[in-house]
Design a protein around this motif. Structure first.
Motif, PDB file in Angstrom:
ATOM      1  N   MET A   1      49.582  56.295  40.679  1.00 29.71           N
ATOM      2  CA  MET A   1      48.509  55.676  41.148  1.00 29.71           C
ATOM      3  C   MET A   1      48.222  54.243  40.713  1.00 29.71           C
ATOM      4  SD  MET A   1      44.305  57.220  41.332  1.00 29.71           S
ATOM      5  CE  MET A   1      45.080  58.286  43.090  1.00 29.71           C
ATOM      6  N   PHE A   2      48.082  53.988  39.455  1.00 27.65           N
ATOM      7  CA  PHE A   2      47.912  52.696  38.836  1.00 27.65           C
ATOM      8  C   PHE A   2      48.846  51.734  38.173  1.00 27.65           C
ATOM      9  CE2 PHE A   2      43.972  55.958  38.023  1.00 27.65           C
ATOM     10  CZ  PHE A   2      43.324  55.387  38.896  1.00 27.65           C
ATOM     11  N   ASN A   3      49.901  52.215  38.539  1.00 26.64           N
ATOM     12  CA  ASN A   3      51.221  51.623  38.020  1.00 26.64           C
ATOM     13  C   ASN A   3      51.041  51.228  36.543  1.00 26.64           C
ATOM     14  OD1 ASN A   3      53.724  50.017  38.127  1.00 26.64           O
ATOM     15  ND2 ASN A   3      52.516  48.087  39.010  1.00 26.64           N
ATOM     16  N   LEU A   4      51.121  52.218  35.801  1.00 24.53           N
ATOM     17  CA  LEU A   4      50.908  52.257  34.330  1.00 24.53           C
ATOM     18  C   LEU A   4      52.222  51.829  33.723  1.00 24.53           C
ATOM     19  CD1 LEU A   4      48.286  55.097  33.725  1.00 24.53           C
ATOM     20  CD2 LEU A   4      48.055  52.649  34.309  1.00 24.53           C
TER      21      LEU A   4
ATOM     22  N   ALA B   1      57.233  56.419  15.840  1.00 31.00           N
ATOM     23  CA  ALA B   1      56.994  56.345  14.294  1.00 31.00           C
ATOM     24  C   ALA B   1      55.459  56.426  14.152  1.00 31.00           C
ATOM     25  CB  ALA B   1      57.401  54.972  13.697  1.00 31.00           C
ATOM     26  N   THR B   2      54.660  56.013  14.734  1.00 36.53           N
ATOM     27  CA  THR B   2      53.294  56.008  14.926  1.00 36.53           C
ATOM     28  C   THR B   2      52.573  57.225  15.562  1.00 36.53           C
ATOM     29  OG1 THR B   2      52.727  54.253  16.445  1.00 36.53           O
ATOM     30  CG2 THR B   2      53.258  53.617  14.167  1.00 36.53           C
ATOM     31  N   ARG B   3      53.348  57.886  16.511  1.00 37.32           N
ATOM     32  CA  ARG B   3      52.926  58.860  17.192  1.00 37.32           C
ATOM     33  C   ARG B   3      51.793  58.141  18.163  1.00 37.32           C
ATOM     34  NH1 ARG B   3      55.453  63.529  17.196  1.00 37.32           N
ATOM     35  NH2 ARG B   3      53.800  64.548  18.268  1.00 37.32           N
ATOM     36  N   THR B   4      52.131  56.993  18.632  1.00 38.67           N
ATOM     37  CA  THR B   4      50.964  56.425  19.389  1.00 38.67           C
ATOM     38  C   THR B   4      51.684  56.011  20.934  1.00 38.67           C
ATOM     39  OG1 THR B   4      50.375  55.023  17.681  1.00 38.67           O
ATOM     40  CG2 THR B   4      49.562  54.511  19.788  1.00 38.67           C
ATOM     41  N   LEU B   5      50.875  56.658  21.920  1.00 36.96           N
ATOM     42  CA  LEU B   5      51.244  56.214  23.186  1.00 36.96           C
ATOM     43  C   LEU B   5      50.388  55.011  23.808  1.00 36.96           C
ATOM     44  CD1 LEU B   5      52.954  56.961  25.930  1.00 36.96           C
ATOM     45  CD2 LEU B   5      50.994  58.336  26.541  1.00 36.96           C
ATOM     46  N   THR B   6      50.815  54.105  23.960  1.00 39.33           N
ATOM     47  CA  THR B   6      50.031  52.862  24.824  1.00 39.33           C
ATOM     48  C   THR B   6      50.207  53.119  26.088  1.00 39.33           C
ATOM     49  OG1 THR B   6      50.541  51.495  22.602  1.00 39.33           O
ATOM     50  CG2 THR B   6      49.916  50.147  24.526  1.00 39.33           C
ATOM     51  N   ILE B   7      48.924  52.935  26.891  1.00 37.29           N
ATOM     52  CA  ILE B   7      49.044  52.723  28.301  1.00 37.29           C
ATOM     53  C   ILE B   7      48.558  51.507  28.733  1.00 37.29           C
ATOM     54  CG2 ILE B   7      48.561  53.979  30.510  1.00 37.29           C
ATOM     55  CD1 ILE B   7      47.833  56.573  28.726  1.00 37.29           C
ATOM     56  N   ASP B   8      49.252  50.810  29.405  1.00 35.39           N
ATOM     57  CA  ASP B   8      49.016  49.513  29.724  1.00 35.39           C
ATOM     58  C   ASP B   8      49.168  49.394  31.342  1.00 35.39           C
ATOM     59  OD1 ASP B   8      48.022  48.304  27.390  1.00 35.39           O
ATOM     60  OD2 ASP B   8      49.863  47.625  26.751  1.00 35.39           O
ATOM     61  N   TYR B   9      48.899  48.221  31.970  1.00 36.43           N
ATOM     62  CA  TYR B   9      49.187  47.969  33.478  1.00 36.43           C
ATOM     63  C   TYR B   9      50.425  47.325  33.563  1.00 36.43           C
ATOM     64  CZ  TYR B   9      44.214  49.616  33.926  1.00 36.43           C
ATOM     65  OH  TYR B   9      42.964  50.103  33.776  1.00 36.43           O
ATOM     66  N   ALA B  10      51.451  47.845  34.291  1.00 31.41           N
ATOM     67  CA  ALA B  10      52.699  47.284  34.435  1.00 31.41           C
ATOM     68  C   ALA B  10      52.681  45.995  35.245  1.00 31.41           C
ATOM     69  CB  ALA B  10      53.694  48.165  35.123  1.00 31.41           C
ATOM     70  N   ASP B  11      51.769  45.940  36.211  1.00 35.05           N
ATOM     71  CA  ASP B  11      51.402  44.882  37.058  1.00 35.05           C
ATOM     72  C   ASP B  11      51.171  43.334  36.159  1.00 35.05           C
ATOM     73  OD1 ASP B  11      51.928  44.227  39.763  1.00 35.05           O
ATOM     74  OD2 ASP B  11      50.141  43.689  40.054  1.00 35.05           O
ATOM     75  N   SER B  12      50.421  43.719  35.188  1.00 35.09           N
ATOM     76  CA  SER B  12      50.077  42.556  34.109  1.00 35.09           C
ATOM     77  C   SER B  12      51.151  42.216  33.234  1.00 35.09           C
ATOM     78  CB  SER B  12      48.943  43.227  33.233  1.00 35.09           C
ATOM     79  OG  SER B  12      47.617  43.286  33.948  1.00 35.09           O
ATOM     80  N   ILE B  13      51.999  43.389  32.880  1.00 30.37           N
ATOM     81  CA  ILE B  13      53.040  42.901  31.964  1.00 30.37           C
ATOM     82  C   ILE B  13      54.107  42.165  33.011  1.00 30.37           C
ATOM     83  CG2 ILE B  13      55.245  44.044  30.870  1.00 30.37           C
ATOM     84  CD1 ILE B  13      53.177  46.338  29.851  1.00 30.37           C
ATOM     85  N   MET B  14      54.527  42.484  34.103  1.00 36.51           N
ATOM     86  CA  MET B  14      55.485  41.975  34.905  1.00 36.51           C
ATOM     87  C   MET B  14      55.220  40.293  35.160  1.00 36.51           C
ATOM     88  SD  MET B  14      56.482  44.917  37.676  1.00 36.51           S
ATOM     89  CE  MET B  14      58.141  43.978  38.164  1.00 36.51           C
TER      90      MET B  14
END
Length: 466
Positions: A247-250, A257-270
């Motif tokens: 829905m949000f292109n995440l 190692a830190t057991r951390t799930l980072t959820i960002d916006y793929a559109d911004s990364i691209m």
């Protein structure tokens, strides 16, 4: 090149002559059918005294079961090139045969395929219960938005009920059709606690996304306890993350190692700048493949139990990139959807509810989202829109224009290139799929890299023209 492997912090003995295997690393952006992590081909560690201690003497049938995941670090020339988990496939006279994985689904352990409505998130008594009118987002579990739904009790009459879920008048809620709706971020955080990891990232920090709630139709009528799971959709955590992504292109980035799930916006990364020039690492050998499915299609599964969705509202129709040259559609469809809004500004539906009254306990609701808007003109309100976010494929502030704009433009111009790259241990240790690379005059996103370890030549890479 020297390689070392650490299992649960202990350095393991390697075979004489070293260990050979293929390391596979995948970008979180380009595959929507699964959440991919890093993996390797199976490999075998020798049956030495040290390795036998590390694996609990599993080769000896007199010792107990050790079916566990072991933390694993791979080092090359002093650089940590990957962290993940290994599990035993078998132990024999030839050694311990292992597979390495960062499969995100396995991080959820026993909860990976359990739907949210079957997980014990807790409950609270309803004796003296007063529904919160305008909860504080940072601490709220749920809210009670007023929703227009004249068919909640079907054809049955209910004295004192006026066709609303969570009707709020004169400072109080109607005793009928009271339906708590849970905040998505609260549910995610509870899942993280159960599975022993942490969520972070732009999606988690976004104040508008913190207003997302799960719509449902499970009423508290005549109940003595509010059981949280009753009001959650039939989606597992793994499925929920996948559907939110659609829905949000995440961009889902898990650090084992830190057991951390980072959820960002793929559109911004691209849209970020190219950071690495790898021209000197590439020779002229390459295979270029055209992308035929260059038009984007965005769709969702509407709730068939809602009579208002039998004829799809115009803004909820699927979106398709215009056909300007005969390209094929690249279709994405999420199981999440939302509700229409009536002329008064309230969410509306025509859907029979779930209530112990009138034998309505077998009804179902699909996974639908709303934004909690708080008190609007004195009415607790949740709709498909908040601020400049709106859950629709068309019209002002729609999902496509806000979260898929860069991705759609990219699909219209991209092509795939497969080419070998001469990567070093430092390149692998520092690599992040958020980066773009430049090779011989062209910028690329990296879909995957598959180095043969130890590094004795080039690394197979799949690239997409940026």
């Amino acid at each position: 090149m020297s390689s070392r492997i650490f299992i649960d912090g202990q350095e393991a003995d390697l075979p004489v002559g070293g260990l050979n295997f293929v390391l596979e690393k995948y970008s979180p952006i380009f595959n929507f059918s699964e959440i991919r992590g890093t993996k390797t081909s199976d490999f075998t560690l020798p049956l030495t005294a040290k390795n036998r201690r590390i694996f609990g003497h599993y080769d000896n049938p007199q010792f107990g079961q050790t079916g566990k995941l072991y933390r694993c670090e791979k080092m090359l020339d002093g650089q940590v090139i990957e962290r993940g988990f290994v599990a035993l496939k078998e132990a024999s006279n030839n050694g311990f045969n292992l597979y390495f994985t960062q499969n995100l689904g396995e991080i959820f352990g026993d909860f990976q395929d359990v739907t949210l409505n079957k997980i014990d998130f807790g409950s609270e008594p309803l004796a003296g219960f007063v529904p919160p009118v305008n909860p504080v987002l940072s601490t709220a579990k749920y809210c009670f938005p007023q929703v227009v739904n004249p068919t909640f009790y079907g054809t049955n009459t209910q004295s004192g009920w006026n066709g609303y879920m969570n009707q709020y008048t004169l400072g109080a809620y109607n005793a009928h059709a009271r339906v708590p709706m849970f905040f998505v971020h609260w549910v995610l955080k509870q899942c993280a606690t159960l599975c022993d990891f942490t969520f972070k990232g732009a999606f988690m920090d976004d104040p508008t996304m913190q207003r997302l709630i799960f719509y449902n139709t499970f009423s508290l009528d005549d109940a003595s306890t509010l059981t949280y799971a009753n009001h959650l959709p039939e989606l597992s955590l793994r499925a929920l993350l996948k559907e939110l992504r659609l829905m949000f292109n995440l961009y889902l980035d898990f650090d084992v190692a830190t057991r951390t799930l980072t959820i960002d916006y793929a559109d911004s990364i691209m849209a970020t700048a190219t950071t690495r020039n790898w021209t000197v690492k590439a020779n002229d050998t390459k295979v270029r493949v055209p992308e035929i499915n260059n038009r984007l299609e965005l769709d969702w599964e509407l709730d068939g139990g809602d009579e208002l969705m039998k004829v799809i509202p115009a803004n909820f129709e699927k979106y398709q990139t215009a056909d300007n040259g005969g390209g094929r559609l690249f279709g994405l469809k999420t199981r999440l959807s939302t509700l229409s809004t009536d002329s008064s500004g309230l969410a509306m539906t025509r859907q029979v509810g779930i209530s112990p009254r009138f034998s309505q306990g077998n009804n179902r609701f699909a996974a639908r989202l709303l934004f909690w808007n708080g008190l609007v003109a004195g009415v607790p309100t949740a709709t498909a829109a908040h601020g400049n976010y709106r859950l629709a494929w068309h019209g002002v502030n729609n999902l496509r224009s806000r979260f898929w704009d860069n991705y759609e433009a990219w699909r219209g111009r991209t092509f795939q290139v497969r080419r070998p790259l001469l990567l070093s241990a430092s390149d692998l240790a520092a690599w992040d799929f958020r980066n773009k690379i430049h090779v011989k005059g062209v910028d690329y996103y990296v879909d995957s890299i598959k180095p043969q370890l130890p590094l004795r030549g080039s690394t197979e890479a799949v690239l997409w023209r940026a």
